[in-house]
Motif scaffolding. Structure first.
Motif, PDB file in Angstrom:
ATOM      1  N   LEU A 287       0.829  -1.209   0.000  1.00  0.00           N
ATOM      2  CA  LEU A 287       0.000   0.000   0.000  1.00  0.00           C
ATOM      3  C   LEU A 287       0.864   1.261   0.000  1.00  0.00           C
ATOM      4  N   GLY A 288       1.959   1.229   0.750  1.00  0.00           N
ATOM      5  CA  GLY A 288       2.857   2.385   0.764  1.00  0.00           C
ATOM      6  C   GLY A 288       3.474   2.640  -0.601  1.00  0.00           C
ATOM      7  N   LEU A 289       3.939   1.561  -1.250  1.00  0.00           N
ATOM      8  CA  LEU A 289       4.517   1.701  -2.586  1.00  0.00           C
ATOM      9  C   LEU A 289       3.476   2.192  -3.589  1.00  0.00           C
ATOM     10  N   ALA A 290       2.258   1.627  -3.516  1.00  0.00           N
ATOM     11  CA  ALA A 290       1.205   2.019  -4.448  1.00  0.00           C
ATOM     12  C   ALA A 290       0.784   3.464  -4.242  1.00  0.00           C
ATOM     13  N   GLY A 291       0.704   3.899  -2.990  1.00  0.00           N
ATOM     14  CA  GLY A 291       0.349   5.288  -2.712  1.00  0.00           C
ATOM     15  C   GLY A 291       1.388   6.253  -3.246  1.00  0.00           C
ATOM     16  N   ALA A 292       2.666   5.935  -3.027  1.00  0.00           N
ATOM     17  CA  ALA A 292       3.736   6.799  -3.543  1.00  0.00           C
ATOM     18  C   ALA A 292       3.724   6.825  -5.058  1.00  0.00           C
ATOM     19  N   ALA A 293       3.515   5.660  -5.684  1.00  0.00           N
ATOM     20  CA  ALA A 293       3.490   5.601  -7.148  1.00  0.00           C
ATOM     21  C   ALA A 293       2.329   6.417  -7.703  1.00  0.00           C
ATOM     22  N   ALA A 294       1.169   6.338  -7.052  1.00  0.00           N
ATOM     23  CA  ALA A 294      -0.006   7.061  -7.544  1.00  0.00           C
ATOM     24  C   ALA A 294       0.171   8.573  -7.405  1.00  0.00           C
ATOM     25  N   LEU A 407      -9.295  23.208 -16.251  1.00  0.00           N
ATOM     26  CA  LEU A 407      -8.797  21.917 -16.729  1.00  0.00           C
ATOM     27  C   LEU A 407      -9.090  20.767 -15.767  1.00  0.00           C
ATOM     28  N   LEU A 408      -8.760  20.930 -14.488  1.00  0.00           N
ATOM     29  CA  LEU A 408      -8.926  19.827 -13.534  1.00  0.00           C
ATOM     30  C   LEU A 408     -10.379  19.383 -13.378  1.00  0.00           C
ATOM     31  N   PRO A 409     -11.360  20.308 -13.301  1.00  0.00           N
ATOM     32  CA  PRO A 409     -12.753  19.834 -13.222  1.00  0.00           C
ATOM     33  C   PRO A 409     -13.178  19.010 -14.440  1.00  0.00           C
ATOM     34  N   LEU A 410     -12.700  19.385 -15.635  1.00  0.00           N
ATOM     35  CA  LEU A 410     -13.054  18.645 -16.841  1.00  0.00           C
ATOM     36  C   LEU A 410     -12.294  17.318 -16.946  1.00  0.00           C
ATOM     37  N   LEU A 411     -11.198  17.200 -16.203  1.00  0.00           N
ATOM     38  CA  LEU A 411     -10.398  15.970 -16.221  1.00  0.00           C
ATOM     39  C   LEU A 411     -10.679  15.077 -15.021  1.00  0.00           C
ATOM     40  N   HIS A 412     -11.760  15.352 -14.312  1.00  0.00           N
ATOM     41  CA  HIS A 412     -11.999  14.623 -13.062  1.00  0.00           C
ATOM     42  C   HIS A 412     -12.050  13.114 -13.289  1.00  0.00           C
ATOM     43  N   ASN A 413     -12.861  12.654 -14.225  1.00  0.00           N
ATOM     44  CA  ASN A 413     -13.002  11.219 -14.450  1.00  0.00           C
ATOM     45  C   ASN A 413     -11.693  10.589 -14.904  1.00  0.00           C
ATOM     46  N   SER A 414     -10.987  11.261 -15.806  1.00  0.00           N
ATOM     47  CA  SER A 414      -9.696  10.734 -16.270  1.00  0.00           C
ATOM     48  C   SER A 414      -8.680  10.683 -15.136  1.00  0.00           C
ATOM     49  N   THR A 415      -8.701  11.687 -14.272  1.00  0.00           N
ATOM     50  CA  THR A 415      -7.770  11.709 -13.146  1.00  0.00           C
ATOM     51  C   THR A 415      -8.037  10.564 -12.178  1.00  0.00           C
ATOM     52  N   VAL A 416      -9.298  10.340 -11.857  1.00  0.00           N
ATOM     53  CA  VAL A 416      -9.652   9.238 -10.957  1.00  0.00           C
ATOM     54  C   VAL A 416      -9.250   7.903 -11.567  1.00  0.00           C
ATOM     55  N   SER A 417      -9.518   7.719 -12.862  1.00  0.00           N
ATOM     56  CA  SER A 417      -9.152   6.471 -13.531  1.00  0.00           C
ATOM     57  C   SER A 417      -7.642   6.263 -13.518  1.00  0.00           C
ATOM     58  N   ALA A 418      -6.877   7.332 -13.753  1.00  0.00           N
ATOM     59  CA  ALA A 418      -5.420   7.220 -13.770  1.00  0.00           C
ATOM     60  C   ALA A 418      -4.871   6.854 -12.401  1.00  0.00           C
ATOM     61  N   ILE A 419      -5.405   7.487 -11.353  1.00  0.00           N
ATOM     62  CA  ILE A 419      -4.932   7.200  -9.995  1.00  0.00           C
ATOM     63  C   ILE A 419      -5.239   5.762  -9.605  1.00  0.00           C
ATOM     64  N   LEU A 420      -6.460   5.312  -9.884  1.00  0.00           N
ATOM     65  CA  LEU A 420      -6.844   3.950  -9.509  1.00  0.00           C
ATOM     66  C   LEU A 420      -6.056   2.923 -10.307  1.00  0.00           C
ATOM     67  N   ALA A 421      -5.833   3.183 -11.595  1.00  0.00           N
ATOM     68  CA  ALA A 421      -5.060   2.245 -12.412  1.00  0.00           C
ATOM     69  C   ALA A 421      -3.622   2.138 -11.914  1.00  0.00           C
ATOM     70  N   ALA A 422      -3.012   3.274 -11.589  1.00  0.00           N
ATOM     71  CA  ALA A 422      -1.638   3.257 -11.081  1.00  0.00           C
ATOM     72  C   ALA A 422      -1.564   2.595  -9.719  1.00  0.00           C
ATOM     73  N   PHE A 423      -2.542   2.873  -8.864  1.00  0.00           N
ATOM     74  CA  PHE A 423      -2.559   2.288  -7.522  1.00  0.00           C
ATOM     75  C   PHE A 423      -2.704   0.767  -7.596  1.00  0.00           C
ATOM     76  N   GLY A 424      -3.707   0.296  -8.347  1.00  0.00           N
ATOM     77  CA  GLY A 424      -3.929  -1.140  -8.449  1.00  0.00           C
ATOM     78  C   GLY A 424      -2.783  -1.867  -9.113  1.00  0.00           C
ATOM     79  N   GLY A 425      -2.231  -1.281 -10.178  1.00  0.00           N
ATOM     80  CA  GLY A 425      -1.117  -1.928 -10.861  1.00  0.00           C
ATOM     81  C   GLY A 425       0.130  -2.007 -10.001  1.00  0.00           C
ATOM     82  N   SER A 426       0.380  -1.004  -9.173  1.00  0.00           N
ATOM     83  CA  SER A 426       1.568  -1.001  -8.319  1.00  0.00           C
ATOM     84  C   SER A 426       1.437  -1.973  -7.154  1.00  0.00           C
TER      85      SER A 426
END
Length: 496
Positions: A287-294, A407-426
């Protein structure tokens, strides 16, 4: 190559019936595909071993003979790989097939083309990028897969290149030279595959989204055909996902390594939950590694994506190509490279001799997460026109305010998907953590893999179920937390 060919055909067939027809099991195919993309390959491989072993579930409980001879063979390994890797191509092809070049198809039909010929000469060529990308994704993920090969090879002697690279650095004496040469071979294979992909696509244009394009609407079919497609979808989902996950679940309650001597017990779970269990320590480290990676990967990936999308930087095409190549680098090659870089003697006086320290795992996890985050964010930013940011700048908004309010409000869904993908993969990155983890610093995938290799099948299965349930719960909480403010705003807006 076998997995790529068969997986592409299977994914294209499933994507075709999913987009064209409306039937009961359609959404089940989507759900199974996404789950298979998230679940690590070594966990799926464990389930197949429990099911197909000589004294496994297939022979001992179901009375099906010959399953072990098939699964633990070349074509059996290809079949298992196909069932694990086809979702990559299925999602890609399905997305491309959801739009229909109606005007072009009508023009072909008016000139005498039959429906099949119109599809073959008009629609299929326009989908070449999707098919090439799908084949490339399967090939890259298969040729660099360490988890599947390391698990199957424990039962069936069929060494693959990633497993041989790992064996080279775990042998005595350590053969870093062999590992480096084999890693180079692996990268050459992937580069050749990328060259073939670009050659197949050529310099032709494939854009067809205009006012003559229609979104495909799944059509109703007869009851008999609907029952057949629904039954096929349910049976396929049971084989692809039900067998490996169900086998892990059954094995987690077994008191013996043999299903023939199965006796229900909770001892495996009791051992997992014991105070001070190494598994809990491994989960904490993962979890620590995944959090840092995300977090770190998100910051770096966002900056790169912004440069690629909105800047006029001359070398941004080079950066774009580097991120594509970085996505293709298998975890085992990345791990070997980090050993070569951070194990130099001259780094010791500088305090940068990181090999054998937890910090090298953080660096490797971030490096593997950045390309994925970058590609997700580039896709999201491509939908946000630069004119919106320019308009905000004209109204006096600074750079930080433009990012925060536009920019960030319009990228909300993409940002959440990117964080979860990086977290789960790590969390479940077996290759990198197996090669680089320091002494007495176990991670969740390494702990499960070691338990399995020590023939503690019941305990390994229980650790898999507990660890996966815990990580999935964390990801669900994380997703809810990231979406909480937006959901709250929607509720408030509805009430207003």
């Amino acid at each position: 190559m076998g997995t790529t060919a068969i997986g592409l055909i299977l994914a294209a067939f499933l994507a075709h019936i999913r987009v064209k027809y409306r039937f009961f099991g359609a959404k089940i195919l989507d759900l199974v595909s996404w789950i298979l993309m998230i679940v690590p390959s070594f966990i799926l491989a464990q389930g197949w071993v429990y099911f197909a072993a000589g004294n496994g579930i297939a022979s001992a409980w179901l009375g099906i003979q010959g399953v072990n001879r098939f699964v633990f063979s070349y074509w059996g390994l290809v079949s298992v790989m196909v069932l694990c890797k086809f979702p990559l191509a299925y999602i890609t092809i399905k997305t491309a097939m959801e739009w229909y070049p109606a005007r072009l198809i009508h023009a072909a039909r008016m000139n005498g083309a039959a429906p099949f010929r119109a599809w073959l000469t008009v629609q299929l060529p326009l989908c070449i990028p999707a098919y090439c990308s799908a084949a490339m994704l399967i090939f890259m993920d298969t040729v660099g897969d360490y988890g599947m090969s390391s698990t199957i090879t424990a039962v069936y002697s069929f060494p693959t290149l990633p497993y041989t690279i790992y064996s080279a650095i775990c042998s005595s004496p350590v053969r870093f030279d062999m590992a480096g040469v084999l890693s180079l071979y692996l990268m050459v294979m992937i580069i050749i595959a990328m060259v073939i992909q670009y050659a197949a696509m050529g310099k032709r244009k494939y854009d067809f989204l205009d006012n003559g394009t229609e979104q495909v609407q799944a059509r109703r079919i007869g009851k008999v055909k609907e029952y057949i497609l629904s039954g096929m979808s349910l049976l396929f989902s049971l084989i692809a996902l039900g067998i490996p996950v169900g086998s892990n679940l059954i094995m987690s309650f077994s008191s013996s390594v043999s299903i023939q001597k199965f006796q229900f017990t909770l001892d495996n779970y009791i051992t997992v939950f014991q105070t001070g269990s190494t598994l809990l320590t491994g989960i904490k480290h993962s979890l620590g590694l995944a959090g840092a990676a995300a977090v770190i990967g998100m910051l770096a990936g966002f900056c790169v994506a912004y440069v690629l999308t909105y800047s006029e930087f001359r070398l941004k095409k080079v950066i774009d190509m580097m991120t594509l190549i970085a996505m293709a680098v298998p975890g085992v090659v990345l791990g070997i490279g980090y050993i070569f870089v951070w194990n130099q003697k001259w780094l010791t006086p500088l305090g940068l001799h990181l090999y054998g320290k937890p910090s090298i795992l953080v660096l490797a996890s971030v490096a593997s997460a950045i390309p994925l985050i970058n590609r997700v964010l580039v896709g999201g930013m491509a939908k946000v026109p630069k004119s919106l940011l320019t308009a905000a700048q004209v109204q006096g908004a600074g750079f930080g305010r433009r990012l925060r309010t536009v920019l960030l409000p319009l990228l909300h869904n993409s940002t959440v998907s990117a964080i979860l993908a990086a977290f789960g993969g790590s969390v479940f990155n077996l290759a990198i953590t197996t090669i680089l983890y320091p002494p007495n610093y176990s991670t969740l995938p390494v702990y499960i893999s070691d338990s399995y290799n020590d023939l503690k099948f019941g305990y390994a299965a229980a650790a898999t179920m507990v660890g996966a349930a815990f990580i999935i719960s964390i990801m669900m909480i994380l997703e809810y937390g990231l979406n909480f403010r937006r959901n709250k705003g929607k509720i408030h807006g509805d009430n207003t």
